[in-house]
Design a protein around this motif. Sequence first.
Motif, PDB file in Angstrom:
ATOM      1  N   VAL A  15     -36.477  80.787 131.062  1.00 20.23           N
ATOM      2  CA  VAL A  15     -35.146  80.794 131.682  1.00 20.23           C
ATOM      3  C   VAL A  15     -34.951  82.083 132.477  1.00 20.23           C
ATOM      4  O   VAL A  15     -34.505  82.066 133.637  1.00 20.23           O
ATOM      5  N   ALA A  16     -35.298  83.209 131.867  1.00 14.19           N
ATOM      6  CA  ALA A  16     -35.135  84.504 132.534  1.00 14.19           C
ATOM      7  C   ALA A  16     -36.013  84.600 133.772  1.00 14.19           C
ATOM      8  O   ALA A  16     -35.567  85.082 134.828  1.00 14.19           O
ATOM      9  N   VAL A  17     -37.250  84.144 133.675  1.00 13.96           N
ATOM     10  CA  VAL A  17     -38.185  84.246 134.802  1.00 13.96           C
ATOM     11  C   VAL A  17     -37.707  83.399 135.976  1.00 13.96           C
ATOM     12  O   VAL A  17     -37.689  83.853 137.130  1.00 13.96           O
ATOM     13  N   VAL A  18     -37.308  82.161 135.708  1.00 12.53           N
ATOM     14  CA  VAL A  18     -36.883  81.261 136.795  1.00 12.53           C
ATOM     15  C   VAL A  18     -35.621  81.790 137.465  1.00 12.53           C
ATOM     16  O   VAL A  18     -35.521  81.812 138.701  1.00 12.53           O
ATOM     17  N   LEU A  19     -34.636  82.225 136.675  1.00 11.30           N
ATOM     18  CA  LEU A  19     -33.397  82.728 137.266  1.00 11.30           C
ATOM     19  C   LEU A  19     -33.652  84.014 138.063  1.00 11.30           C
ATOM     20  O   LEU A  19     -33.077  84.200 139.146  1.00 11.30           O
ATOM     21  N   ALA A  20     -34.499  84.893 137.531  1.00 13.02           N
ATOM     22  CA  ALA A  20     -34.831  86.116 138.265  1.00 13.02           C
ATOM     23  C   ALA A  20     -35.571  85.788 139.553  1.00 13.02           C
ATOM     24  O   ALA A  20     -35.339  86.420 140.605  1.00 13.02           O
ATOM     25  N   LEU A  21     -36.451  84.805 139.506  1.00 10.02           N
ATOM     26  CA  LEU A  21     -37.176  84.395 140.704  1.00 10.02           C
ATOM     27  C   LEU A  21     -36.217  83.867 141.769  1.00 10.02           C
ATOM     28  O   LEU A  21     -36.362  84.158 142.962  1.00 10.02           O
ATOM     29  N   TRP A  22     -35.198  83.115 141.333  1.00 12.59           N
ATOM     30  CA  TRP A  22     -34.220  82.598 142.282  1.00 12.59           C
ATOM     31  C   TRP A  22     -33.358  83.716 142.867  1.00 12.59           C
ATOM     32  O   TRP A  22     -32.868  83.612 143.992  1.00 12.59           O
ATOM     33  N   CYS A  23     -33.165  84.787 142.114  1.00 12.33           N
ATOM     34  CA  CYS A  23     -32.460  85.950 142.673  1.00 12.33           C
ATOM     35  C   CYS A  23     -33.267  86.544 143.829  1.00 12.33           C
ATOM     36  O   CYS A  23     -32.707  86.892 144.881  1.00 12.33           O
ATOM     37  N   VAL A  24     -34.562  86.642 143.641  1.00  5.63           N
ATOM     38  CA  VAL A  24     -35.435  87.161 144.703  1.00  5.63           C
ATOM     39  C   VAL A  24     -35.433  86.219 145.905  1.00  5.63           C
ATOM     40  O   VAL A  24     -35.314  86.647 147.055  1.00  5.63           O
ATOM     41  N   ILE A  25     -35.572  84.922 145.622  1.00  2.77           N
ATOM     42  CA  ILE A  25     -35.551  83.924 146.701  1.00  2.77           C
ATOM     43  C   ILE A  25     -34.218  84.000 147.454  1.00  2.77           C
ATOM     44  O   ILE A  25     -34.179  83.928 148.689  1.00  2.77           O
ATOM     45  N   GLY A  26     -33.123  84.149 146.715  1.00  2.73           N
ATOM     46  CA  GLY A  26     -31.817  84.235 147.340  1.00  2.73           C
ATOM     47  C   GLY A  26     -31.693  85.431 148.269  1.00  2.73           C
ATOM     48  O   GLY A  26     -31.115  85.329 149.362  1.00  2.73           O
ATOM     49  N   VAL A  27     -32.215  86.586 147.850  1.00  2.00           N
ATOM     50  CA  VAL A  27     -32.180  87.777 148.708  1.00  2.00           C
ATOM     51  C   VAL A  27     -32.944  87.520 150.001  1.00  2.00           C
ATOM     52  O   VAL A  27     -32.475  87.840 151.105  1.00  2.00           O
ATOM     53  N   VAL A  28     -34.127  86.944 149.878  1.00  2.00           N
ATOM     54  CA  VAL A  28     -34.951  86.655 151.064  1.00  2.00           C
ATOM     55  C   VAL A  28     -34.222  85.695 151.998  1.00  2.00           C
ATOM     56  O   VAL A  28     -34.184  85.894 153.220  1.00  2.00           O
ATOM     57  N   LEU A  29     -33.628  84.644 151.436  1.00  2.00           N
ATOM     58  CA  LEU A  29     -32.907  83.674 152.262  1.00  2.00           C
ATOM     59  C   LEU A  29     -31.711  84.309 152.966  1.00  2.00           C
ATOM     60  O   LEU A  29     -31.444  84.027 154.137  1.00  2.00           O
ATOM     61  N   CYS A  30     -30.987  85.164 152.250  1.00  2.00           N
ATOM     62  CA  CYS A  30     -29.836  85.837 152.869  1.00  2.00           C
ATOM     63  C   CYS A  30     -30.277  86.724 154.030  1.00  2.00           C
ATOM     64  O   CYS A  30     -29.653  86.736 155.098  1.00  2.00           O
TER      65      CYS A  30
END
Length: 281
Positions: A254-269
């Motif tokens: 859970v922690a890994v996937v959510l943290a990964l989406w935080c990184v993906i979100g930064v890149v997308l922004c």
Amino acid sequence: MTTTTKPATPVTATRGRRPGSGALALRQGRLEITQFLRSRESVVFTMGFPIIMILIFASIFDGTIGGGVKFTQYFITGMIATGLMTVSFQNLGIWIPIERDRGVLKRYRGTPMPKWVWFAGKVIMVVAIGIAETVLLLAVAVALFDLDLPGTAAKWFTFGWVAVLGVTACTLCGIAISSLARTARSGSAVVTPVALVLQFISGVFFVFTDLPTWMQQVAAVFPLKWMCQGLRSVFLPESFGAQEPGGSFELGRVAVVLALWCVIGVVLCLTTFRWTTKRDG
């Protein structure tokens, strides 16, 4: 007759010290919260929708789903995750295109204010409204549906990091998806279907393991499924973890996937966010 005039007061004497970056962020956050509260539609939808859904589903489904867990308890954990997603992903994805279409973002960009202050204001608003909504949901769930609050500090800690990572990921994705809307009116049409589909396939309205396998696999790509699973580990008995697809609550994943989406979100922004509409150039 002679007249005397008072000497002009120096401008520097009347001006106060310019607020620092932190103070600017807090002021912007207060402004964002005020604007949110002034929009009755946003308040009713964001704050009232999860509670209405809990009342409806609790009246329809009143059985157990295994391990002595009531469906209402299972459903409430999903609605808490949905509430956090609504105030971040859905709210930002709809309102940012409106501000962009009205030229609000263009004016912000033209001011001396650092650009990150505007983003900080959005984050402050999301955090404040998210906390208020979660407290309200928990109060309703405890008062009407006998939801047991976490009894240990470890579970409260789990609740905290799941909520923080989940809200961060959803906030960043909400800012990113706002660029897909060409006009203010299309924001809701772009974001709402995505949010509804994720709710149906992520174990919010139905028990996750009862869904088709392919649907579970699609949901596992996105943050909401993992937010729901992390919150189930907080509010449901430890024994219920055996009924999860992986045989446990898999908090590490859970922690890994959510943290990964935080990184993906930064890149997308960073790669997609626009301050102006295409017609403005």
